[in-house]
Scaffold this motif. Structure first.
Motif, PDB file in Angstrom:
ATOM      1  N   LEU A 121       0.628  -2.002  -0.439  1.00 24.32           N
ATOM      2  CA  LEU A 121      -0.204   0.150  -0.304  1.00 24.32           C
ATOM      3  C   LEU A 121       1.215   0.928   0.505  1.00 24.32           C
ATOM      4  O   LEU A 121       0.466   2.140  -0.321  1.00 24.32           O
ATOM      5  CB  LEU A 121      -0.997  -0.345   1.364  1.00 24.32           C
ATOM      6  N   LEU A 122       1.899   1.442   0.649  1.00 20.05           N
ATOM      7  CA  LEU A 122       2.425   2.097   0.812  1.00 20.05           C
ATOM      8  C   LEU A 122       3.992   2.634  -0.777  1.00 20.05           C
ATOM      9  O   LEU A 122       3.186   3.647  -0.860  1.00 20.05           O
ATOM     10  CB  LEU A 122       3.832   2.197   1.915  1.00 20.05           C
ATOM     11  N   PHE A 123       3.663   1.692  -1.170  1.00 19.17           N
ATOM     12  CA  PHE A 123       4.421   2.111  -2.630  1.00 19.17           C
ATOM     13  C   PHE A 123       3.311   2.140  -3.066  1.00 19.17           C
ATOM     14  O   PHE A 123       3.674   2.941  -4.515  1.00 19.17           O
ATOM     15  CB  PHE A 123       5.329   0.521  -3.098  1.00 19.17           C
ATOM     16  N   VAL A 163       2.968  15.677  -0.682  1.00 16.71           N
ATOM     17  CA  VAL A 163       1.755  15.315  -0.590  1.00 16.71           C
ATOM     18  C   VAL A 163       1.624  13.457  -1.156  1.00 16.71           C
ATOM     19  O   VAL A 163       0.984  12.885  -0.379  1.00 16.71           O
ATOM     20  CB  VAL A 163       0.911  15.998  -2.122  1.00 16.71           C
ATOM     21  N   ALA A 164       2.116  13.625  -2.168  1.00 17.60           N
ATOM     22  CA  ALA A 164       2.183  11.484  -1.866  1.00 17.60           C
ATOM     23  C   ALA A 164       3.615  10.884  -1.059  1.00 17.60           C
ATOM     24  O   ALA A 164       2.798   9.681  -1.173  1.00 17.60           O
ATOM     25  CB  ALA A 164       2.892  11.189  -3.601  1.00 17.60           C
ATOM     26  N   VAL A 184       1.913   7.328   2.926  1.00 14.68           N
ATOM     27  CA  VAL A 184       2.255   6.855   4.492  1.00 14.68           C
ATOM     28  C   VAL A 184       0.594   6.012   5.042  1.00 14.68           C
ATOM     29  O   VAL A 184       0.300   5.449   6.326  1.00 14.68           O
ATOM     30  CB  VAL A 184       2.620   7.600   5.947  1.00 14.68           C
ATOM     31  N   GLY A 185       0.005   7.782   5.171  1.00 18.63           N
ATOM     32  CA  GLY A 185      -1.380   7.369   5.829  1.00 18.63           C
ATOM     33  C   GLY A 185      -2.212   6.306   5.513  1.00 18.63           C
ATOM     34  O   GLY A 185      -3.026   5.650   6.095  1.00 18.63           O
ATOM     35  N   LEU A 231      -3.312  -0.373  11.176  1.00 15.01           N
ATOM     36  CA  LEU A 231      -3.595   0.101  11.865  1.00 15.01           C
ATOM     37  C   LEU A 231      -4.809  -0.297  13.008  1.00 15.01           C
ATOM     38  O   LEU A 231      -5.702  -0.696  13.565  1.00 15.01           O
ATOM     39  CB  LEU A 231      -3.705   1.309  13.129  1.00 15.01           C
ATOM     40  N   PHE A 232      -5.887  -0.961  11.502  1.00 15.18           N
ATOM     41  CA  PHE A 232      -7.251  -0.600  11.590  1.00 15.18           C
ATOM     42  C   PHE A 232      -7.981  -2.264  10.933  1.00 15.18           C
ATOM     43  O   PHE A 232      -9.089  -1.737  10.792  1.00 15.18           O
ATOM     44  CB  PHE A 232      -7.883   0.448  11.210  1.00 15.18           C
TER      45      PHE A 232
END
Length: 140
Positions: free
Chosen positions: A36-38, A53-54, A59-60, A67-68
């Protein structure tokens, strides 16, 4: 007046997930987080977002999954779904909710090795499971 304590007493489930299965699920979920990060970072760049921003979006997205993820349907992250496990509340046996997923996973980046040492004890619970009042069970 004497109450019935049998409903309030904790009973350890007899179908706790094994250490190997849990470690495998953790590896799969870590790979999914990095994917997901990449993927999000690269997609954001392709759409012309500035690199900072990317990076924030990437990271988000990765942090949100990590976490979820245990609060996804059937209380299963991708790794748990593939390996036949679920995260449940240790008292109600209901699936893990968003708060519990956050609490059980927030410890891992900071206390990784120490967190996993606890899994070798009789309850098979990491520190994160203790904080969230969850257990990991075999679902198949």
């Amino acid at each position: 007046m004497e109450g019935n304590n049998t409903q309030n007493e904790y009973r350890k489930p007899n179908n706790l997930a094994g250490l190997g299965r849990r470690l495998g699920g953790q590896c799969i979920d870590s790979l999914m987080t990095f994917f997901l990060l990449f993927a999000v970072g690269r997609t954001a760049e392709v759409f012309g977002f500035p690199s900072d921003v990317a990076g924030v979006l990437a990271v988000g997205a990765a942090a949100t999954y990590y976490l979820f993820s245990n609060a996804l349907p059937n209380a299963q992250s991708l790794g748990k779904k593939l390996l036949g496990m679920s995260v449940i509340d240790e008292r109600s046996y209901l699936g893990c909710n968003l708060f519990q997923s956050f609490m059980r996973n927030i410890t891992t980046p900071f206390l990784s090795v120490l967190d996993w040492i606890f899994i070798f004890f009789g309850s098979r619970k990491r520190l994160g499971d203790m904080l969230a009042s969850t257990v990991v069970i075999r679902s198949r």
